[in-house]
Design an enzyme around this catalytic site. Structure first.
Site, short mmCIF file in Angstrom:
data_model
loop_
_atom_site.label_atom_id
_atom_site.label_comp_id
_atom_site.label_asym_id
_atom_site.label_seq_id
_atom_site.Cartn_x
_atom_site.Cartn_y
_atom_site.Cartn_z
N GLN A 19 -20.00 23.76 -5.31
CA GLN A 19 -18.66 23.95 -4.77
C GLN A 19 -18.59 23.53 -3.30
OE1 GLN A 19 -17.47 28.05 -3.64
NE2 GLN A 19 -15.71 27.75 -4.98
N GLY A 20 -17.80 22.52 -3.02
CA GLY A 20 -17.65 22.07 -1.64
C GLY A 20 -16.32 22.52 -1.07
N TYR A 21 -16.27 23.76 -0.65
CA TYR A 21 -15.05 24.29 -0.02
C TYR A 21 -15.28 24.43 1.49
CZ TYR A 21 -12.49 25.71 -4.29
OH TYR A 21 -11.78 25.74 -5.46
N SER A 22 -16.24 25.31 1.85
CA SER A 22 -16.39 25.68 3.26
C SER A 22 -16.84 24.50 4.12
CB SER A 22 -17.43 26.79 3.39
OG SER A 22 -17.12 27.84 2.52
N SER B 234 -23.96 26.12 -2.01
CA SER B 234 -25.01 26.62 -2.90
C SER B 234 -25.35 25.56 -3.93
CB SER B 234 -24.55 27.88 -3.64
OG SER B 234 -24.11 28.85 -2.74
N GLU C 221 -13.36 33.24 -9.37
CA GLU C 221 -14.65 33.41 -8.70
C GLU C 221 -14.88 34.89 -8.38
OE1 GLU C 221 -15.21 30.78 -5.40
OE2 GLU C 221 -17.14 31.67 -4.86
N GLU D 101 -13.96 41.50 4.62
CA GLU D 101 -12.85 41.70 5.56
C GLU D 101 -11.60 41.00 5.04
OE1 GLU D 101 -15.91 40.94 6.52
OE2 GLU D 101 -16.44 42.79 7.58
C1 LIG Z 1 -25.01 32.80 0.21
C2 LIG Z 1 -23.73 32.06 0.41
C3 LIG Z 1 -23.33 31.13 -0.53
C4 LIG Z 1 -22.19 30.37 -0.33
N1 LIG Z 1 -21.87 29.40 -1.24
C5 LIG Z 1 -20.83 28.60 -1.00
C6 LIG Z 1 -20.55 27.48 -1.85
O1 LIG Z 1 -21.25 27.24 -2.83
N2 LIG Z 1 -19.52 26.67 -1.54
C7 LIG Z 1 -18.71 26.90 -0.46
O2 LIG Z 1 -17.77 26.16 -0.26
N3 LIG Z 1 -18.95 27.92 0.38
C8 LIG Z 1 -19.99 28.77 0.15
N4 LIG Z 1 -20.26 29.80 1.02
C9 LIG Z 1 -19.45 29.96 2.22
C10 LIG Z 1 -18.55 31.19 2.22
O3 LIG Z 1 -17.47 31.01 1.39
C11 LIG Z 1 -18.14 31.44 3.68
O4 LIG Z 1 -19.31 31.82 4.37
C12 LIG Z 1 -17.11 32.52 3.81
O5 LIG Z 1 -15.88 32.09 3.32
C13 LIG Z 1 -16.94 32.97 5.26
O6 LIG Z 1 -16.70 31.89 6.11
P1 LIG Z 1 -17.56 31.68 7.42
O7 LIG Z 1 -18.97 31.70 7.05
O8 LIG Z 1 -17.05 30.50 8.11
O9 LIG Z 1 -17.29 32.98 8.28
P2 LIG Z 1 -16.04 33.21 9.23
O10 LIG Z 1 -14.80 32.91 8.51
O11 LIG Z 1 -16.29 32.59 10.53
O12 LIG Z 1 -16.10 34.80 9.37
C14 LIG Z 1 -16.94 35.45 10.31
C15 LIG Z 1 -16.58 36.92 10.31
O13 LIG Z 1 -15.24 37.09 10.73
C16 LIG Z 1 -14.53 37.84 9.77
N5 LIG Z 1 -13.14 37.42 9.68
C17 LIG Z 1 -12.68 36.16 9.50
N6 LIG Z 1 -11.34 36.18 9.44
C18 LIG Z 1 -10.96 37.46 9.57
C19 LIG Z 1 -9.69 38.11 9.60
N7 LIG Z 1 -8.56 37.44 9.45
N8 LIG Z 1 -9.66 39.45 9.75
C20 LIG Z 1 -10.81 40.14 9.89
N9 LIG Z 1 -12.04 39.58 9.89
C21 LIG Z 1 -12.10 38.25 9.74
C22 LIG Z 1 -15.26 37.58 8.48
O14 LIG Z 1 -15.00 38.59 7.53
C23 LIG Z 1 -16.68 37.54 8.93
O15 LIG Z 1 -17.19 38.84 9.04
C24 LIG Z 1 -21.40 30.58 0.83
C25 LIG Z 1 -21.79 31.54 1.77
C26 LIG Z 1 -22.95 32.26 1.59
C27 LIG Z 1 -23.34 33.26 2.63
#
Ligand SMILES: Cc1cc2nc3c(=O)[nH]c(=O)nc-3n(C[C@H](O)[C@H](O)[C@H](O)COP(=O)(O)OP(=O)(O)OC[C@H]3O[C@@H](n4cnc5c(N)ncnc54)[C@H](O)[C@@H]3O)c2cc1C
Lengths: 369, 386
Positions: B122-125, B157, B240, B373
C-alpha cells in the site's frame, strides 16, 4: 529549552562524555573507548593510580552518554568491576585496581545484565589443585573486549569472587544484540578448571562488595534513565514543533501538548527520586536498598509510559531506529530489565516491608543536585 | 436452505489441522513475524480448497459465506495457528477492485490475488503526508498513453516482497486537497522504482521507503474515475480498520501470552511477583469478549450495507489497545530472560525474545492505518460535532 532540562551531574566529565557520545553515536564501536578515555579509573582510589572519584562522577559520564544515545557498558566496567575487586586482600586488590585504572587489564563482570551482582549463577568446587567452576550465566555484556572475567560464585556455602583469564573461559555459547544495541552473550561453564590464585576473595568482604556493586549499578542505571528521559522529551518537543500536518505544527494539537506535559511532569518526579536516591547513598542511609528498589519499580513505570508516548507522537518515525527518540525509547525499556526487573524488585519489597537490607558503605561525597 | 454452522466449524477444523503445514503453524504459534513465504503458501492451499477469499462475493471468486461463517472461519484458523489472510490483497485492494474496477481490471488482478501470485503493498503515506493523507504530493501525469509517476512513499509495509503496489497519486491540483487524487495500480518491477529498507525498533524488516522516478504505468491501471481516488481510499480505509481476523487473532495472542506468563511464573519460583500480570490478563480476556461482539455487529452492518458510523474507528482502537496490553504483559513476563537476546547473531528469531519484538511491533498498532489520535477525532466529531 535546555533550562527545562538542567543536567543532573554537571561538570567536565559530563561535557567530555557528552561530546564523545555526540561524535560517535552513529558509528559502530571501535576499540575500547571506555578504557581509552580513562573512565575505568574513576572509582579506583588514588593510591592505586585511579581518580578517587565518587559515584556522582561516574554518573556524569553515564548522563553524558545517555543524553546523546550512546551505549557503552560503563556501569559494568567502571563500577561493578572496581567495587567487586575491593573484596580482595589489600595487595591483590591494589594490583588489579591499578591494572583496571590504567586499562592494562580489561575486566568484565561475568554476571547477567538482568540480575544484580548479588545473584549467583556459578558454583565453585575446591579440587586438590585449584578449583572448578560450573554454571550458566546468560546475558553478559561483551560490548568491549575482555581479558579477564570477574565471577561471583557460591562455594561450599561460602561466597567468593574469582578472576579468570578470558582465554581460559573461551568463547560464549551464544551472542546476541541486546535490546538497547549492546553485545550480550551467554556463557556455560562446565567444570572449568582454574588455578588456586583465581580465587581472589572470600567471605564477608565478598558480600559487602557485591552489595556495594549492586547499589552502584541500581543508582547509575537510574541516572541513565533520567538522562535518557530528558533526551526523549527534548526530542519529542522538537519533533512536535517541527512536524506539520493539516497545515499546522503538531504542537498545536492539545492532546499532544497534554501528553508531552504529562511526560515532563513524570520526568521531574523521576529526577527527584533519583536525586533522593543519591542523597540516601551519600548519607549511607539504612533504607538505601529499599529506596533503590522502589525507584527501580517507579522509574520502570514512568520510563515505559514516556517511551510509549514518544513513539506514538512520532508516528511512523517512532518505529524507525534511525530516530534518536526511538532509540532512546528502546534504551529506557531495556534499562527496566537491567539489575532486576520490576517484578523481581516488587517481590522483594513485598517480602520485606520493613527495611532489613542494611548495607554499610563508606561515606562518599558527591555533587549531586 | 439453513446452514449447519456446527458442521461447518468441524469441516474447517479438520481442514485446518490437516492442510496447514506444521512449519507454518509453528511460526504462527511462536508469535513470529509472518512473511510472504508463510502467507503465500497458505493462500495457495486455501485457494485450492475454494476458500481463497472468504470475504468476497461468489461472483468475484469468493466463498460467498455469510457473516457467521466468516467469523467461524477466522476463529477456527486462529485457534489452529493458521496464518491470517494477507490483508493487502484480499482485505484492501481486492474489495476496491470488486467495487470500483472495470471488468478488465477484475479479470487481470482478482485471480492473481486469489492464487497468491500477486503480492500487494500500500503506497499511501509520504514523508510530508501521514495523518494528513490528503496533502499527498506524489504526482502522476498522462503522457503518451501512460501515467508517469514521480515522488516518494514511506512506511510501505512489505514493499520489498511485493509485486504490486496500489498507490494514491495526485493527478491534478484542485482547490480542495481531497480532489485530484487517483488510485493507481503499479507493478513493482517497473523501471524507476527504488525500494529502501527502514530499520525498525522490532528488529524485523517490514517497512520501506519507495521512490518513483519517471515511472511509466499503463493508463488503464487507474481504478475508478480520474481524480476520484479519495472515494476509493476512504472505502478501503474503512475496511482496513475492520479486518475480520483482528479479534480472532487477539484471542490467539491472549492464549499465547497466558501460557507465557504461566511458564515465566513457574521458572521464577516466587522470586518475581506476577500478581499484577494475572490481573491485567483477566481484563484482556474480558475485553476480547466485548470486542468480538463489536466486530460481529460491524461486519453485519457492512454486509447489509448499513452505515458503519464510528465502528471501524472504535474497533481499531479497541483491538490496538488490547494487542498492546497483551504484548506488554508478555514483555514483562520474558523481559529479564529475553531483553539481552533481542536479536541473535545470525539474525533468526529467538524464542521469548520474539515477544519483545512483538511488544515493539505492536506499538505501531496505534499508528499505522490511521493513528489512535485520528480515530479519537473521528469518534469525538460524531459525538460533539466537528
Ligand atoms: C508499522 C507501520 C506500517 C505501516 N504501513 C503502511 C503501509 O503499508 N502503507 C502506507 O501507506 N502507510 C503505512 N504506514 C504509515 C501510517 O499510515 C502512518 O504512519 C500514519 O498514518 C501516521 O502518519 P505519520 O507517521 O506521518 O505521523 P503524523 O501524522 O506525523 O503523526 C504524528 C503524531 O501526531 C498525531 N496527530 C496527527 N494529526 C493529529 C490531529 N489532527 N490531532 C491530534 N493528533 C494528531 C498523530 O496521532 C501522531 O501521534 C505504516 C506505519 C507503521 C508504523
Amino acid at each position: 529549552m535546555s533550562a527545562s532540562f538542567p543536567s543532573l551531574f554537571p561538570g567536565m566529565l559530563l561535557d567530555a562524555a557528552g561530546r564523545y557520545a555526540e561524535d560517535h553515536v552513529a558509528q559502530e564501536i571501535q576499540g575500547d573507548p571506555v578504557r581509552e578515555l580513562g573512565w575505568t579509573a574513576t572509582l579506583v582510589p588514588e593510591e592505586a593510580g585511579g581518580a578517587g572519584g565518587t559515584l556522582s562522577d561516574l554518573a556524569s559520564i553515564v548522563e553524558g552518554l545517555a543524553t546523546h544515545g550512546l551505549q557503552l557498558p560503563v556501569v559494568e566496567t567502571c563500577a561493578v568491576v572496581p567495587l567487586l575487586l575491593q573484596a580482595a586482600g589489600a595487595e591483590t586488590a591494589h594490583r588489579w585496581l591499578e591494572a583496571v585504572a590504567e586499562g592494562s587489564a580489561r575486566i568484565a563482570p561475568m554476571t547477567a545484565l538482568s540480575a544484580t551482582p548479588e545473584h549467583l549463577a556459578v558454583a565453585a568446587r575446591h579440587l586438590d589443585i585449584g578449583y572448578e567452576l560450573s554454571g550458566v550465566v546468560q546475558g553478559v555484556d561483551l560490548t568491549l573486549p575482555a581479558t579477564h572475567y570477574l565471577v561471583p560464585v557460591q562455594m561450599d556455602g561460602d561466597d567468593a569472587i574469582f578472576l579468570v583469564d578470558a582465554e581460559r573461559v573461551g568463547a560464549p555459547k551464544a551472542r546476541y544484540r541486546t535490546m538497547e544495541g549492546r553485545l550480550g552473550a551467554d556463557f556455560t561453564l562446565e567444570r572449568l578448571a582454574v588455578p588456586e590464585s583465581a580465587c581472589i576473595a572470600r567471605g564477608a568482604a565478598v558480600r559487602e562488595a557485591r552489595a556495594k556493586a549492586t547499589d552502584a549499578a541500581l543508582l547509575l542505571t537510574a541516572a541513565d534513565t533520567v538522562a535518557a528521559l530528558a533526551t526523549l522529551i527534548r526530542q519529542t518537543v522538537i519533533h512536535l514543533k517541527e512536524r506539520r500536518q493539516f497545515g499546522v505544527a503538531l504542537s498545536s494539537f492539545q492532546v499532544l501538548r497534554h501528553r508531552v506535559a504529562d511526560m515532563y511532569v513524570k520526568y521531574l518526579g523521576a529526577k527527584g527520586l533519583v536525586i533522593h536516591c543519591f542523597h540516601e547513598y551519600e548519607q549511607n542511609a539504612a533504607d538505601l536498598r529499599r529506596t533503590l528498589r522502589l525507584a527501580k519499580v517507579s522509574l520502570a513505570e514512568s520510563a515505559r509510559a514516556c517511551a510509549e508516548s514518544a513513539i506514538q507522537m512520532h508516528g511512523g518515525m517512532g518505529v524507525s531506529e534511525e530516530v534518536l527518540a526511538t532509540r532512546t525509547a528502546q534504551r529506557l525499556i531495556a534499562s527496566e530489565f537491567r539489575y532486576g526487573d520490576r517484578l523481581m524488585h516488587v517481590a522483594r519489597l513485598l517480602a520485606q516491608p520493613q527495611s532489613d537490607e542494611r548495607v554499610s558503605l563508606s561515606n562518599q561525597t558527591g555533587s549531586v543536585r | 436452505m439453513s446452514i449447519d454452522y456446527a458442521g461447518f466449524r468441524r469441516e474447517l477444523e479438520s481442514f485446518a489441522r490437516s492442510a496447514c503445514p506444521p512449519e507454518i503453524r509453528a511460526v504462527v504459534a511462536a508469535g513470529q513475524k509472518i512473511t510472504k513465504r508463510e502467507y503465500q503458501a497458505w493462500q495457495q492451499i486455501l485457494n485450492a480448497q475454494g476458500w481463497g477469499a472468504p470475504s468476497w462475493p461468489r461472483e468475484a471468486g469468493g466463498t460467498g459465506w455469510d457473516i457467521r461463517q466468516r467469523l467461524i472461519f477466522e476463529e477456527v484458523m486462529a485457534e489452529n495457528d493458521c496464518p491470517p489472510l494477507y490483508h493487502h490483497g484480499l482485505g484492501h485492494i481486492g474489495p476496491v477492485i470488486i467495487r470500483f474496477g472495470t471488468p478488465d481490471q477484475k479479470a487481470r488482478f482478482l485471480p492473481r490475488i486469489l492464487d497468491g501470485s500477486d503480492w500487494w503493498c500500500q503506497g499511501y503515506s509520504e514523508p510530508g503526508s501521514g495523518s494528513d493523507l490528503a496533502s499527498l504530493s506524489t504526482s502522476a501525469r498522462l503522457e503518451g498513453g501512460a501515467w508517469v509517476v514521480n515522488g516518494q512513499k514511506i512506511w510501505t509495509s512489505h514493499a520489498h516482497e511485493a509485486s504490486m503496489i496500489y498507490m494514491l497519486v495526485r493527478t491534478s491540483k484542485e482547490a480542495k486537497k481531497q480532489e485530484g487524487i487517483s488510485l493507481l495500480l503499479v507493478p513493482m518491477d517497473t523501471p524507476g522504482i527504488t525500494v529502501r529498507p527502514i530499520k525498525t525498533i522490532d528488529g524485523w524488516h517490514h517497512l520501506n521507503e519507495v521512490f518513483f522516478d519517471d515511472v511509466r504505468v499503463r493508463a488503464d491501471n487507474l481504478i475508478g474515475e480520474v481524480g476520484k481516488g479519495w472515494t476509493c481510499a476512504k472505502f478501503l480505509l474503512e475496511r482496513e480498520r475492520l479486518p475480520p481476523a483482528n479479534v480472532a487473532r487477539l484471542e490467539l495472542m491472549r492464549r499465547q501470552v497466558t501460557q507465557l506468563v504461566e511458564e515465566a511464573a513457574q521458572a521464577a519460583a516466587g522470586q518475581r511477583d506476577f500478581g499484577g500480570l494475572h490481573h491485567k490478563l483477566l481484563l484482556c480476556e474480558a475485553d476480547v469478549k466485548g470486542a468480538r461482539v463489536m466486530m460481529a455487529q460491524a461486519t453485519d452492518d457492512l454486509i447489509h450495507q448499513r452505515p458503519l458510523g464510528v465502528q471501524p474507528s472504535a474497533i481499531k482502537m479497541t483491538c490496538a489497545d488490547v494487542a498492546q496490553r497483551l504484548t506488554t504483559i508478555a514483555l514483562d513476563a520474558v523481559g529479564p530472560d529475553a531483553a539481552h537476546r533481542f536479536l541473535a547473531d545470525a539474525g533468526e528469531d529467538v524464542p521469548d525474545a520474539t515477544w519483545i519484538q512483538n511488544y515493539m511491533f505492536t506499538r505501531a498498532r496505534t499508528i499505522a492505518g490511521g493513528t489512535s489520535e485520528v480515530q479519537r477525532n473521528v469518534v469525538a466529531n460524531e459525538l460533539l460535532g466537528a
